[in-house]
Design a protein around this motif. Structure first.
Motif, PDB file in Angstrom:
ATOM      1  N   SER A 195     123.428  28.863 187.303  1.00  0.00           N
ATOM      2  CA  SER A 195     122.440  29.201 188.336  1.00  0.00           C
ATOM      3  C   SER A 195     121.121  28.501 188.016  1.00  0.00           C
ATOM      4  O   SER A 195     120.786  28.264 186.853  1.00  0.00           O
ATOM      5  N   PHE A 196     120.413  28.160 189.073  1.00  0.00           N
ATOM      6  CA  PHE A 196     119.127  27.466 188.945  1.00  0.00           C
ATOM      7  C   PHE A 196     118.236  28.000 190.054  1.00  0.00           C
ATOM      8  O   PHE A 196     118.610  27.984 191.231  1.00  0.00           O
ATOM      9  N   THR A 197     117.059  28.469 189.690  1.00  0.00           N
ATOM     10  CA  THR A 197     116.142  29.041 190.673  1.00  0.00           C
ATOM     11  C   THR A 197     114.810  28.317 190.611  1.00  0.00           C
ATOM     12  O   THR A 197     114.237  28.139 189.533  1.00  0.00           O
ATOM     13  N   THR A 198     114.311  27.917 191.777  1.00  0.00           N
ATOM     14  CA  THR A 198     113.013  27.254 191.840  1.00  0.00           C
ATOM     15  C   THR A 198     111.931  28.296 192.077  1.00  0.00           C
ATOM     16  O   THR A 198     112.190  29.376 192.608  1.00  0.00           O
ATOM     17  N   GLU A 199     110.717  27.951 191.718  1.00  0.00           N
ATOM     18  CA  GLU A 199     109.591  28.864 191.934  1.00  0.00           C
ATOM     19  C   GLU A 199     109.289  29.028 193.414  1.00  0.00           C
ATOM     20  O   GLU A 199     108.604  29.966 193.823  1.00  0.00           O
ATOM     21  N   HIS A 200     109.821  28.107 194.235  1.00  0.00           N
ATOM     22  CA  HIS A 200     109.570  28.171 195.677  1.00  0.00           C
ATOM     23  C   HIS A 200     110.487  29.174 196.384  1.00  0.00           C
ATOM     24  O   HIS A 200     110.213  29.565 197.513  1.00  0.00           O
ATOM     25  N   PHE A 246     126.558  16.848 202.050  1.00  0.00           N
ATOM     26  CA  PHE A 246     125.983  15.885 201.113  1.00  0.00           C
ATOM     27  C   PHE A 246     124.649  16.374 200.563  1.00  0.00           C
ATOM     28  O   PHE A 246     124.332  16.161 199.387  1.00  0.00           O
ATOM     29  N   LEU A 247     123.857  17.049 201.395  1.00  0.00           N
ATOM     30  CA  LEU A 247     122.602  17.626 200.900  1.00  0.00           C
ATOM     31  C   LEU A 247     122.878  18.672 199.819  1.00  0.00           C
ATOM     32  O   LEU A 247     122.195  18.718 198.793  1.00  0.00           O
ATOM     33  N   ILE A 248     123.885  19.508 200.048  1.00  0.00           N
ATOM     34  CA  ILE A 248     124.221  20.548 199.070  1.00  0.00           C
ATOM     35  C   ILE A 248     124.677  19.929 197.756  1.00  0.00           C
ATOM     36  O   ILE A 248     124.293  20.379 196.668  1.00  0.00           O
ATOM     37  N   LYS A 273     123.594  18.545 192.162  1.00  0.00           N
ATOM     38  CA  LYS A 273     123.435  17.523 191.129  1.00  0.00           C
ATOM     39  C   LYS A 273     122.085  17.673 190.429  1.00  0.00           C
ATOM     40  O   LYS A 273     121.976  17.496 189.212  1.00  0.00           O
ATOM     41  N   GLU A 274     121.046  18.010 191.196  1.00  0.00           N
ATOM     42  CA  GLU A 274     119.721  18.203 190.603  1.00  0.00           C
ATOM     43  C   GLU A 274     119.718  19.367 189.621  1.00  0.00           C
ATOM     44  O   GLU A 274     119.018  19.338 188.612  1.00  0.00           O
ATOM     45  N   THR A 275     120.497  20.406 189.893  1.00  0.00           N
ATOM     46  CA  THR A 275     120.541  21.546 188.971  1.00  0.00           C
ATOM     47  C   THR A 275     121.192  21.152 187.650  1.00  0.00           C
ATOM     48  O   THR A 275     120.901  21.746 186.609  1.00  0.00           O
ATOM     49  N   LEU A 276     122.090  20.179 187.693  1.00  0.00           N
ATOM     50  CA  LEU A 276     122.733  19.710 186.466  1.00  0.00           C
ATOM     51  C   LEU A 276     121.805  18.786 185.691  1.00  0.00           C
ATOM     52  O   LEU A 276     121.872  18.713 184.459  1.00  0.00           O
ATOM     53  N   THR A 277     120.928  18.080 186.412  1.00  0.00           N
ATOM     54  CA  THR A 277     119.927  17.236 185.757  1.00  0.00           C
ATOM     55  C   THR A 277     118.840  18.109 185.132  1.00  0.00           C
ATOM     56  O   THR A 277     118.478  17.966 183.970  1.00  0.00           O
ATOM     57  N   ALA A 278     118.304  19.024 185.947  1.00  0.00           N
ATOM     58  CA  ALA A 278     117.355  20.050 185.496  1.00  0.00           C
ATOM     59  C   ALA A 278     116.208  19.495 184.652  1.00  0.00           C
ATOM     60  O   ALA A 278     115.965  19.933 183.527  1.00  0.00           O
ATOM     61  N   ASP A 279     115.488  18.529 185.211  1.00  0.00           N
ATOM     62  CA  ASP A 279     114.303  18.035 184.518  1.00  0.00           C
ATOM     63  C   ASP A 279     113.041  18.519 185.228  1.00  0.00           C
ATOM     64  O   ASP A 279     113.104  19.398 186.090  1.00  0.00           O
ATOM     65  N   ALA A 280     111.901  17.953 184.888  1.00  0.00           N
ATOM     66  CA  ALA A 280     110.619  18.421 185.423  1.00  0.00           C
ATOM     67  C   ALA A 280     110.489  18.230 186.928  1.00  0.00           C
ATOM     68  O   ALA A 280     109.652  18.871 187.566  1.00  0.00           O
ATOM     69  N   TYR A 281     111.315  17.353 187.504  1.00  0.00           N
ATOM     70  CA  TYR A 281     111.200  17.037 188.926  1.00  0.00           C
ATOM     71  C   TYR A 281     112.254  17.735 189.785  1.00  0.00           C
ATOM     72  O   TYR A 281     112.211  17.658 191.009  1.00  0.00           O
ATOM     73  N   SER A 282     113.194  18.407 189.156  1.00  0.00           N
ATOM     74  CA  SER A 282     114.338  18.941 189.887  1.00  0.00           C
ATOM     75  C   SER A 282     113.959  20.004 190.915  1.00  0.00           C
ATOM     76  O   SER A 282     114.467  20.010 192.029  1.00  0.00           O
ATOM     77  N   THR A 315     128.935   3.804 197.322  1.00  0.00           N
ATOM     78  CA  THR A 315     128.695   4.610 198.520  1.00  0.00           C
ATOM     79  C   THR A 315     128.822   6.093 198.213  1.00  0.00           C
ATOM     80  O   THR A 315     128.034   6.912 198.702  1.00  0.00           O
ATOM     81  N   PHE A 316     129.790   6.463 197.402  1.00  0.00           N
ATOM     82  CA  PHE A 316     129.994   7.860 197.027  1.00  0.00           C
ATOM     83  C   PHE A 316     128.752   8.408 196.325  1.00  0.00           C
ATOM     84  O   PHE A 316     128.283   9.507 196.632  1.00  0.00           O
ATOM     85  N   LYS A 317     128.205   7.641 195.401  1.00  0.00           N
ATOM     86  CA  LYS A 317     127.012   8.087 194.670  1.00  0.00           C
ATOM     87  C   LYS A 317     125.799   8.188 195.598  1.00  0.00           C
ATOM     88  O   LYS A 317     124.994   9.124 195.497  1.00  0.00           O
ATOM     89  N   THR A 318     125.656   7.237 196.518  1.00  0.00           N
ATOM     90  CA  THR A 318     124.539   7.272 197.456  1.00  0.00           C
ATOM     91  C   THR A 318     124.578   8.532 198.318  1.00  0.00           C
ATOM     92  O   THR A 318     123.544   9.170 198.558  1.00  0.00           O
ATOM     93  N   GLN A 319     125.770   8.901 198.776  1.00  0.00           N
ATOM     94  CA  GLN A 319     125.896  10.028 199.693  1.00  0.00           C
ATOM     95  C   GLN A 319     125.844  11.384 198.990  1.00  0.00           C
ATOM     96  O   GLN A 319     125.268  12.333 199.521  1.00  0.00           O
ATOM     97  N   THR A 320     126.443  11.492 197.802  1.00  0.00           N
ATOM     98  CA  THR A 320     126.589  12.799 197.154  1.00  0.00           C
ATOM     99  C   THR A 320     125.710  12.993 195.925  1.00  0.00           C
ATOM    100  O   THR A 320     125.505  14.130 195.485  1.00  0.00           O
ATOM    101  N   GLY A 321     125.228  11.892 195.335  1.00  0.00           N
ATOM    102  CA  GLY A 321     124.476  11.987 194.090  1.00  0.00           C
ATOM    103  C   GLY A 321     125.364  11.894 192.864  1.00  0.00           C
ATOM    104  O   GLY A 321     124.871  11.722 191.739  1.00  0.00           O
TER     105      GLY A 321
END
Length: 265
Positions: free
Chosen positions: A16-21, A122-124, A129-138, A250-256
């Motif tokens: 799980s990953f929760t943003t302050e927003h 694709f947005l989801i 993917k951003e939750t798996l990266t989980a850096d300062a910008y995620s 193309t797969f990486k561009t669309q899904t991350g």
């Protein structure tokens, strides 16, 4: 019947990953039978069925869902699940009422955006993917990606009011997703000038013709790629790509994700 609170689902929450927003991304897994009675969730959320499936029942009816399916749940909306396949895995994008107010979003807007299934999937995946990266910008990136659902809804409204040839074109492209028709060929089928298609396509589909076709092909590959016995080269060819490297880019561009990363999820 009971209400599940924030970030709580009937399955086992793996990550799980929760943003302050006010956006929570929760990955759930189902390996054994869980509660099958009526229940609801405090927050509205979108569920992407990554693997497995279930029979979803609501007051309005029921439907059987498999890998690649999307569902939107209003806050406090009653539903139940039966005949779940094991193992099943879901990605849940949960949003607080406070954030909806800040973004000037309504639950109805998110529900409509889910009807633009490919783009929302694709947005989801990019959010996940951003939750798996989980850096300062995620966290900020996740909020920005989520806000793009409004663009998705905007183009859906245009499509709803589109002329008949646009709906016929979409039906044809979805039926013939694994071939590569040219604008001239489409114009002949629809009995239109190719310039007409080229000029109006972005308004009704939210992207260029080439981008739309690539999205269709990658969406079809999402289920195929889960079967690790099928080589990527074979999947690329079956989905209408000229070579594996083009498919991977193309797969990486669309899904991350790279295809092999997605395969391991």
């Amino acid at each position: 019947m009971y209400e599940l609170q924030k970030e709580t689902y009937l399955g086992n929450s793996k990550n799980s990953f929760t943003t302050e927003h006010g956006i929570s991304v929760v990955e759930t897994e189902y390996r054994q039978k869980v509660y099958e009675g009526w229940h609801s969730h405090h927050n509205a959320h979108i569920t992407y069925f990554l693997k497995g499936g279930t029979t979803e029942k609501r007051r309005s009816g029921s439907e059987t869902l498999g890998a690649g399916s999307l569902l939107f749940y209003h806050s406090d909306e009653l539903h139940l699940n039966k005949n779940t396949l094991f193992p099943s895995r879901n990605i849940n994008i949960e949003v607080s009422a406070h954030l909806l107010q800040e973004l000037n979003f309504s639950e109805a807007l998110i529900e409509k955006s889910v009807h633009n299934t490919i783009y929302t999937k694709f947005l989801i995946l990019k959010i996940f993917k951003e939750t798996l990266t989980a850096d300062a910008y995620s966290a900020d990136t996740i909020t920005m990606l989520f806000s793009q659902l409004s663009d998705c809804n905007h183009h859906s409204e245009h499509f709803h009011k589109s002329p008949l040839w646009v709906k016929n074109l979409k039906e044809f492209l979805n039926d013939c997703w694994n071939i590569n028709p040219t604008l001239n060929e489409l114009a002949q089928i629809l009995q239109l000038n190719p310039i007409t298609i080229s000029k109006h396509f972005p308004r009704y589909f939210g992207c260029t013709f080439g981008e739309y076709m690539r999205r269709l092909k990658i969406e079809r590959s999402l289920v195929l790629i889960q079967d690790q016995s099928i080589p990527l080269t074979e999947i690329a060819l079956e989905c209408g790509f000229s070579d594996q490297s083009h498919f991977i880019r193309t797969f990486k561009t669309q899904t991350g994700f790279l295809p092999k990363q997605f395969q391991k999820l």
